[in-house]
Scaffold this motif. Structure first.
Motif, PDB file in Angstrom:
ATOM      1  N   VAL A 124      30.003 -12.659 -35.865  1.00  0.00           N
ATOM      2  CA  VAL A 124      29.852 -13.481 -37.190  1.00  0.00           C
ATOM      3  C   VAL A 124      28.356 -12.697 -37.394  1.00  0.00           C
ATOM      4  CG1 VAL A 124      29.412 -15.400 -38.429  1.00  0.00           C
ATOM      5  CG2 VAL A 124      31.216 -15.125 -35.994  1.00  0.00           C
ATOM      6  N   VAL A 149      29.920 -14.783 -30.697  1.00  0.00           N
ATOM      7  CA  VAL A 149      30.203 -16.843 -31.600  1.00  0.00           C
ATOM      8  C   VAL A 149      30.967 -16.618 -30.834  1.00  0.00           C
ATOM      9  CG1 VAL A 149      30.123 -19.053 -31.483  1.00  0.00           C
ATOM     10  CG2 VAL A 149      28.632 -17.281 -32.780  1.00  0.00           C
ATOM     11  N   GLU A 171      22.615 -20.869 -32.939  1.00  0.00           N
ATOM     12  CA  GLU A 171      21.460 -19.335 -32.510  1.00  0.00           C
ATOM     13  C   GLU A 171      20.730 -19.824 -34.107  1.00  0.00           C
ATOM     14  OE1 GLU A 171      21.227 -15.551 -31.994  1.00  0.00           O
ATOM     15  OE2 GLU A 171      21.786 -17.706 -30.966  1.00  0.00           O
ATOM     16  N   THR A 210      26.115 -13.315 -40.910  1.00  0.00           N
ATOM     17  CA  THR A 210      25.608 -14.194 -42.074  1.00  0.00           C
ATOM     18  C   THR A 210      24.372 -13.265 -42.694  1.00  0.00           C
ATOM     19  OG1 THR A 210      23.432 -14.863 -39.547  1.00  0.00           O
ATOM     20  CG2 THR A 210      26.026 -15.930 -39.912  1.00  0.00           C
ATOM     21  N   VAL A 224      27.038 -21.338 -34.432  1.00  0.00           N
ATOM     22  CA  VAL A 224      26.521 -20.729 -35.465  1.00  0.00           C
ATOM     23  C   VAL A 224      25.137 -21.412 -35.917  1.00  0.00           C
ATOM     24  CG1 VAL A 224      26.615 -19.764 -38.185  1.00  0.00           C
ATOM     25  CG2 VAL A 224      28.284 -20.022 -36.429  1.00  0.00           C
TER      26      VAL A 224
END
Length: 966
Positions: free
Chosen positions: A664, A659, A606, A666, A603
């Motif tokens: 995911v 991921v 990314e 965020t 994460v």
């Protein structure tokens, strides 16, 4: 009728002033004043060094109503009201020193007389101040003496002394407080209705009861000890005085004493035993102070005895549970050991890896490696052997051994070290296994130290090639290495090999540089090539130092350097500006904890990738630490540019991430500061960006906040307020104010709500809204609450009439504490407030999180006669869902509903009526908050509401307001 007074000549005034200076008591000052004013009307003098307590008078024998009128007069003058001409106020010290005259007729206001009274008042203030200081010193000395005794009792209870020795120590402590040569402790057993004289000391009746035998209470019927147990009241005096104090006929057992003092040891109205001292000496008398002191000591003696009994019971229970928990402890210990081993191994690998870039010498490097390995396994005897480049020689780079001293290089032979180098596998052997290897021809016995009992070695592998061995050995019979040790040493050996290889490369590079300098004239072309290689290695090393290894982004060091350059540019070109965006990935810890650190790392990669696409050259994206990033915009003309970049970043991070096969989501919180000539250091830039980031988190995350001076001042104000809160606690500036709770039918006061106020030394009285949030965020609210609880309970003794109660507002964090009820009851007991006169108020937010814990505490409080009320009812959805499960005595309807009453609003009447009907069906009392008009009062009374609170009846006021008005 007024009388004219002659103040006297200058000489008489000087005599009067001399008499005032010589006066050492208030009475002497009043007598001097009377002599100076012989024609003054008859007056009653009242004074106190701690007004309105301990009021003295001259002539003595002043009545209670006269004292009450004097107290009201002083309060009225302090409030600025018109003074009563029958009173002359000599002095009014804010610390409590007050003196005034009650005249039979009004006094003349001649200037000379006023000066005489003013001089007398000034001297009176000094004398009262001195008396107050002397009284304070005496009280502190007595308190210190008593506190030392209580500490000694606590130390005895926690000591390892047996019970008789501990009780003798208690006797010595009591003897230090009063005459207690004749002393006994009797413990009461209600189940058997018997007494056991745990301790007995008497100079006359020297043969006392057996401490191990119980005496039926019936055998002691009508004696003093019997009355202490049955009535639960202290007794003191001679036999004749004691006969008047007991509730029946008195039977004297044993030798009659000249004076006798006994107190029951009780808690919550239950008697657990008695403490008795007596004197056979004529003229020796106990006082009421001794009685109070002995009663206070009795509570602590009871606590000490209970602690001793509880400790013995706990030891017995622990012993019983030991066997049951043995297996669980072994399993837990094994699991903990595995986890600790993994953590130690990981920390060791990090430490060894960190040594690769250190500038330490080789000896220091190997010594540090030895220390790190020693934290994992028994490495008292260790060596690191390295194979020469041609494979013909074993060189011992480092060694620490109890027996072997010669560690010089040796040819490659048939030792255990060479065996590991040949097999490239870790080896763990004991003496028998070594002998087996010798018989098989793998090992020459001459290479093995004879005292060795266990040997463990692991190869140092680089690209599959063994370059050396790290080995440990033990000489004790019970020190055997196992497979876990071999696994640990193998992990460590891989890291050591990698670190050695990097250090060798660095040393080789350094050596190459030296050689190049010596042969610069002969090998110019080769030197240039090697210099290029060195520059490349240095660039790579610099890149490693200045960049984050996970994301490849510049790190904090790099960012600070760029900010320093930008600040230097600002100083050269004042018209320029730049901006810093401080970015925090929201709830990243939840991703890490739920999906694992590997997913968390992906994460972060990314996030770094998306941030890089959100900016342009020459802007800098850096990773500072964990989930914190920063963007440096070096060419920003307006804050609008920084805002657009912040919006792009938020939009980029809102897109879901794919991921590890999972989607995911965020978001990010961003603090932005635009830097101009006002900044002089990098730390100031980072600080202001961090402040803005913190405010963005407060506003709900997934947003950005621009830093400005108002935000800076707000932050400084919060820090200053935190400091002032600590000062307020230290100087006891927090106090309860009280607002009455009334019965609507007749407006009679049924109780008071204790409301928090802060007596700020500069800003005056502050309400909770001015500081409560800062107190909660800084962790000081709990200490403030307990101080308010204590003061409110102490005030309840004088504030409350029969049947009235005082309510305390309790925060959700406190009510969820398992020990809250016991601590609150201790505070009430110490203040002398009965539990049934105490109520607590909780808000609906208490039901969020762990409502079961709150219910348990409320149930225990109800069992102890402390009722509960639900405050601000109707402001949360949790009320109706959990109302039936809470042990409530009362609900308080929020003022927002009451404000709608009285204006013929049918909907408002319906909602409040429904709340009242609901409470009535659950047998819960209802109180309406915020009643300000008679119309609201009448509407609530018509709907069946019993109680109310609001400005219609009275505002919240300090305790003195209510006690003076009473």
């Amino acid at each position: 009728m007024q009388t004219k007074f002659n103040p006297g000549s200058q000489a008489q005034s000087e005599v009067f002033l001399a008499e005032l200076l010589a006066a050492r008591t208030p009475l002497a000052i009043l007598q001097a004043l009377a002599r100076a004013l012989p024609d003054a009307p008859q007056a009653q003098a009242l004074w106190s060094s701690s007004w309105p307590q301990s009021i003295c008078s001259d002539p003595p024998g002043v009545s209670g109503p006269e004292i009450a009128r004097a107290v009201r007069e002083v309060s009225a003058r302090r409030a600025g009201a018109h003074p009563d001409p029958r009173y002359s106020l000599l002095c009014d010290d804010p610390d409590g020193g007050v003196a005034l005259l009650h005249l039979e007729s009004p006094w003349t206001t001649a200037p000379q007389l006023r000066r005489l009274c003013a001089a007398a008042g000034a001297r009176m203030a000094e004398v009262l101040t001195r008396e107050r200081l002397h009284s304070t010193i005496a009280q502190l000395e007595n308190a210190e003496h008593l506190q030392r005794a209580l500490f000694a009792i606590g130390d005895l209870a926690a000591s390892d002394l047996d019970m008789p020795e501990m009780l003798r120590g208690l006797h010595r402590i009591v003897s230090g407080l009063m005459y207690a040569e004749n002393f006994y402790i009797a413990l009461y057993d209600p189940a058997g209705d018997s007494l056991r004289f745990a301790y007995y000391a008497d100079t006359v009746d020297q043969t006392g009861p057996d401490p191990d035998q119980s005496v039926p209470l019936a055998q002691l019927e009508r004696c003093l000890t019997w009355y202490l147990i049955r009535d639960g009241q202290p007794l003191m005096g001679t036999t004749a005085q004691l006969r008047e104090q007991v509730s029946g006929p008195l039977t004297v057992l044993g030798t009659d004493s000249s004076d006798w003092l006994g107190v029951p040891m009780q808690r919550d109205g239950r008697v657990y035993g008695v403490l008795v001292v007596q004197s056979y000496l004529e003229g020796s008398k106990y006082t009421h102070a001794d009685m109070s002191l002995l009663a206070f000591v009795a509570e602590h003696v009871l606590t000490a005895l209970e602690r001793r009994g509880a400790r013995e019971e706990l030891e017995r229970r622990v012993e019983e549970r030991t066997c049951q928990l043995a297996q669980a402890n072994r399993e837990l210990s094994r699991e903990v050991a595995e986890r600790e081993r993994g953590e130690r191994l990981q920390a060791a690998l990090y430490q060894i890896a960190a040594l690769a870039g250190s500038a330490e010498s080789s000896d220091d490097f190997y010594a540090r490696v030895h220390a790190i390995v020693g934290e994992l396994i028994d490495a008292q005897n260790i060596y690191i052997a390295l194979l020469s480049d041609d494979g013909a020689t074993i060189e011992f780079a480092y060694a620490a051994d109890r027996y072997q001293q010669d560690w010089s290089s040796r040819p490659f032979g048939r030792g255990l070290t060479e065996y590991v180098l040949r097999t490239r596998q870790p080896l763990i052997v004991d003496r028998a296994q070594v002998d087996a290897l010798v018989e098989q021809g793998h090992v020459d016995p001459g290479y093995v130290a004879s005292p060795t009992k266990s040997w463990l070695g692991a190869p140092l592998l680089v690209d599959g090639k063994a370059i050396g061995v790290v080995a440990v050995r033990a000489y004790e019979d019970n020190a055997d290495y196992d497979t876990h040790d071999a696994e640990l040493l193998t992990f460590v050996s891989h890291q050591i090999a990698s670190t050695l290889q990097r250090r060798r490369a660095a040393e080789a590079l350094q050596q190459a540089n030296l050689q190049l300098e010596e042969r610069v004239q002969q090998r110019t072309r080769e030197l240039r090539e090697q210099i290029a290689q060195r520059e490349l290695a240095e660039a790579q090393l610099k890149h490693q130092v200045m960049h984050d290894p996970l994301t490849g982004l510049p790190n904090r060091v790099y960012l600070r350097d760029r900010i320093e350059r930008a600040l230097s540019q600002l100083r050269r070109e004042p018209g320029r500006s730049f901006a810093l965006l401080y970015i925090d990935v929201d709830r990243f810890k939840q991703i890490n904890d739920s999906l694992g650190h590997l997913v968390g790392d992906d994460v972060l990669k990314e996030v770094a990738h998306r941030l890089g696409h959100a900016v342009r050259e020459p802007d800098v994206v850096a990773r500072l630490s964990g989930d914190e990033f920063a963007i440096l915009l070096e060419r920003v003309d307006l804050p609008k540019t920084a805002s657009r970049v912040a919006q792009r970043v938020i939009a980029a991070l809102q897109r879901p991430m794919e991921v590890a096969g999972q989607e995911v989501e965020t978001s990010a919180s961003i603090g932005v500061t635009v830097c101009d000539g006002n900044y002089v250091s990098t730390d100031e830039v980072l600080r202001d960006a961090d402040i803005a980031l913190y405010r963005a988190k407060e506003q709900g995350r997934n947003c950005f906040v621009m830093f400005d001076e108002q935000l800076h001042h707000a932050t400084m104000h919060v820090l200053a307020l935190e400091r002032e809160l600590r000062e307020g606690l230290r100087h006891d500036q927090f106090m309860p104010w009280f607002q009455p709770l009334v019965r609507l039918q007749d407006a009679a006061v049924v109780g008071y709500e204790a409301l928090l106020r802060w007596q700020h030394p500069q800003r005056g009285v502050l309400a909770p809204a001015d500081f409560l949030q800062v107190a909660e965020d800084s962790g000081q609210l709990e200490a403030i609450d307990w101080r308010i609880f204590q003061l409110a309970c102490e005030a309840g003794r004088t504030l409350l009439d029969d049947g009235q109660f005082v309510t305390l507002n309790v925060s959700p964090g406190l009510i969820r504490r398992e020990d809250f009820d016991s601590r609150l009851l201790r505070v009430a007991a110490a203040a002398g407030l009965a539990p049934e006169r105490l109520r607590i108020e909780i808000t609906e937010s208490t039901l969020i999180g762990d409502p079961e814990a709150a219910v348990r505490v409320l149930q225990r409080l109800r069992a102890a006669c402390v009722e509960s009320a639900l405050d601000d009812f109707g402001t949360s959805h949790a009320s109706l869902a959990s109302l039936h499960s809470l042990p409530l005595r009362m609900i308080k309807i929020d003022r927002s509903y009451i404000a709608a009453l009285g204006d013929a609003a049918a909907r408002g009447h319906a909602v409040v009526g429904a709340m009242i009907a609901l409470a009535r069906s659950l047998d819960i009392e209802v109180l309406a908050e915020g009643i300000e008009t008679q119309a609201q009062h009448d509407a609530l009374l018509a709907m069946g509401c019993h109680y109310g609170q609001g400005f219609l009846y009275d505002h919240a006021q300090p305790l003195a307001h209510w006690t003076v008005r009473a």
